[in-house]
Scaffold this active site. Structure first.
Site, short mmCIF file in Angstrom:
data_model
loop_
_atom_site.label_atom_id
_atom_site.label_comp_id
_atom_site.label_asym_id
_atom_site.label_seq_id
_atom_site.Cartn_x
_atom_site.Cartn_y
_atom_site.Cartn_z
N LYS A 155 0.87 -1.18 0.00
CA LYS A 155 0.00 0.00 0.00
C LYS A 155 0.91 1.23 0.00
CE LYS A 155 -4.26 1.54 2.21
NZ LYS A 155 -5.05 1.78 1.01
N1 PMP Z 1 -7.68 -1.99 -3.33
C1 PMP Z 1 -7.13 -0.78 -3.20
C2 PMP Z 1 -6.39 -0.20 -4.36
C3 PMP Z 1 -7.22 -0.08 -1.99
O1 PMP Z 1 -6.67 1.13 -1.86
C4 PMP Z 1 -7.93 -0.65 -0.93
C5 PMP Z 1 -8.08 0.10 0.38
N2 PMP Z 1 -6.97 -0.13 1.22
C6 PMP Z 1 -8.50 -1.92 -1.10
C7 PMP Z 1 -8.35 -2.56 -2.32
C8 PMP Z 1 -9.22 -2.60 0.02
O2 PMP Z 1 -8.33 -2.93 1.03
P1 PMP Z 1 -8.77 -3.07 2.54
O3 PMP Z 1 -9.96 -3.97 2.54
O4 PMP Z 1 -7.60 -3.68 3.19
O5 PMP Z 1 -9.12 -1.72 3.03
#
Ligand code: PMP
Length: 297
Positions: A155
Site C-alpha cells: 500500500k
Molecule cells: N484496493 C485498493 C487499491 C485499496 O486502496 C484498498 C483500500 N486499502 C483496497 C483494495 C481494500 O483494502 P482493505 O480492505 O484492506 O481496506
C-alpha cells in the site's frame, strides 16, 4: 472536509502532538516522489459500547510488509502501534473513526535508500455507512499498474496517483466510482476497494497478482465460509461481470457497498434479495461485534 481542528492530536515519531503544530519537510522524498506507505484502518463503537479497531493486527502487519517491500526502515512493533492508536483515538474522543498511519521518508532528493523513516498516526471521525445506496460504476480508461513495474501488493502512496486519475474520470463522467482492469484487460479492482460479483448463488472475486489483497476482501471470504456461500477467486472480464446478478465493492472505507449498474447497465437481481446483501449485513454485524441472540428453547 476538515480532517483536524485546533484540538486534534496526532502521533508523530513517538510523540503526541497537536495536528496544527506538527510539521513535515518540503524537501521530503515522499512528497516529491510518492515514496511512502500507509494504511487505512477503522475503529467502531461496538454493540457493547467499547471502541474496537477492526482487524488492527492485519492492518499494521500489512504496513510493515509495505515498508519492507519499499526498502523503507521500519522498526515498529504491531502491538505497540495498536496500543498507541487506541491512545490517539481516546485523546481525540473518537469511537467511530478512520485511522491513517503513514510511514514517510526524510529530506532526500536522490533515489537512494534512507537510514530512517518518519511515522505518523492520524485519526478523524467516520460514521459507519453500510447503507442501501447503490453505486453507478464506470469501467475506467485507466488500468491498474503493471505488477512488474510496482510492488502492487504494497500500500504505497505513489500507487494512488492511478486511483485518483480513475476516480476523477468516473466522477467527471457522472458516475459514482471507477472499475479498473489489469494490464491484460481483466477485472482488477476499484481505486480504493476490491470487487466481488454474484452469479447463480455463487460469489467471484479476482485472484491476487494484480490487486491490493484487501483485508475486507479476506473478511468477505471469511464470511462466505461462515454463511456457506460458495466463492471462487479467478480471472474474469468486464463482460462477465456485467452479466452478473449483483456486484459490490469492499474495502475498509467503502465497507461493503452494492452496485446499481456497470457502464449504465443495471444488475438485475434486487439488492435486497441478493447473497451480496447478506454478506453486507454480516460485515456490518462483525465490525460492531454484534452478539447474535442466543436461541432459547
Ligand atoms: N484496493 C485498493 C487499491 C485499496 O486502496 C484498498 C483500500 N486499502 C483496497 C483494495 C481494500 O483494502 P482493505 O480492505 O484492506 O481496506
Amino acid at each position: 472536509m476538515a480532517y483536524y481542528n485546533a484540538n486534534t492530536i496526532l502521533w508523530l515519531d513517538g510523540e503526541f502532538k497537536k495536528a496544527s503544530e506538527a510539521v513535515t519537510d518540503l524537501y521530503g522524498q515522499s512528497l516529491h516522489y510518492g515514496y511512502a506507505v500507509f494504511e487505512g484502518i477503522r475503529a467502531y463503537r461496538t454493540d457493547s459500547g467499547e471502541t474496537k479497531i477492526f482487524k488492527a493486527t492485519e492492518h499494521y502487519d500489512r504496513l510493515r510488509r509495505s515498508a519492507q517491500a519499499m526498502n523503507m526502515p521500519y522498526d515498529h512493533d504491531t502491538s505497540e502501534l495498536i496500543r498507541i492508536t487506541y491512545e490517539v483515538l481516546e485523546k481525540n474522543n473518537l469511537q467511530d473513526a478512520y485511522i491513517r498511519p503513514l510511514v514517510y521518508a526524510p529530506a532526500n532528493m536522490s533515489f537512494n535508500r534512507n537510514t530512517e523513516s518518519h511515522t505518523t498516526i492520524q485519526v478523524w471521525e467516520m460514521a459507519p455507512f453500510l447503507g442501501d445506496k447503490l453505486l453507478r460504476v464506470m469501467t475506467s480508461s485507466f488500468q491498474r499498474p503493471n505488477p512488474k513495474g510496482f510492488k502492487i501488493e504494497a500500500k504505497a502512496s505513489g500507487h494512488y496517483v492511478n486511483s485518483i486519475l480513475a476516480s476523477q474520470e468516473a466522477k467527471a463522467n457522472g458516475y459514482d466510482e471507477a472499475l479498473l482492469t489489469d494490464m491484460n484487460g481483466n477485472v482488477a479492482e476499484g481505486p480504493g476497494a476490491n470487487v466481488f460479483f454474484e452469479k447463480a448463488g455463487k460469489l467471484f472475486t479476482p485472484s491476487t497478482g494484480n490487486i491490493l489483497p484487501g483485508i475486507t476482501r479476506a473478511t468477505v471470504l471469511e464470511i462466505c465460509g461462515e454463511l456457506d456461500i460458495p466463492v471462487e477467486e479467478k480471472t474474469f472480464t468486464t463482460a462477465e461481470l456485467a452479466g452478473a446478478d449483483a456486484a459490490f465493492f469492499c474495502g475498509t472505507a467503502a465497507e461493503v457497498i452494492g452496485w446499481e449498474s456497470l457502464d449504465g447497465r443495471p444488475f438485475t437481481l434486487p439488492w435486497k434479495e441478493s447473497l451480496s446483501r447478506k454478506i453486507q449485513q454480516a460485515y456490518k454485524d462483525k465490525v460492531v461485534e454484534k452478539q447474535h441472540q442466543l436461541e432459547t428453547v
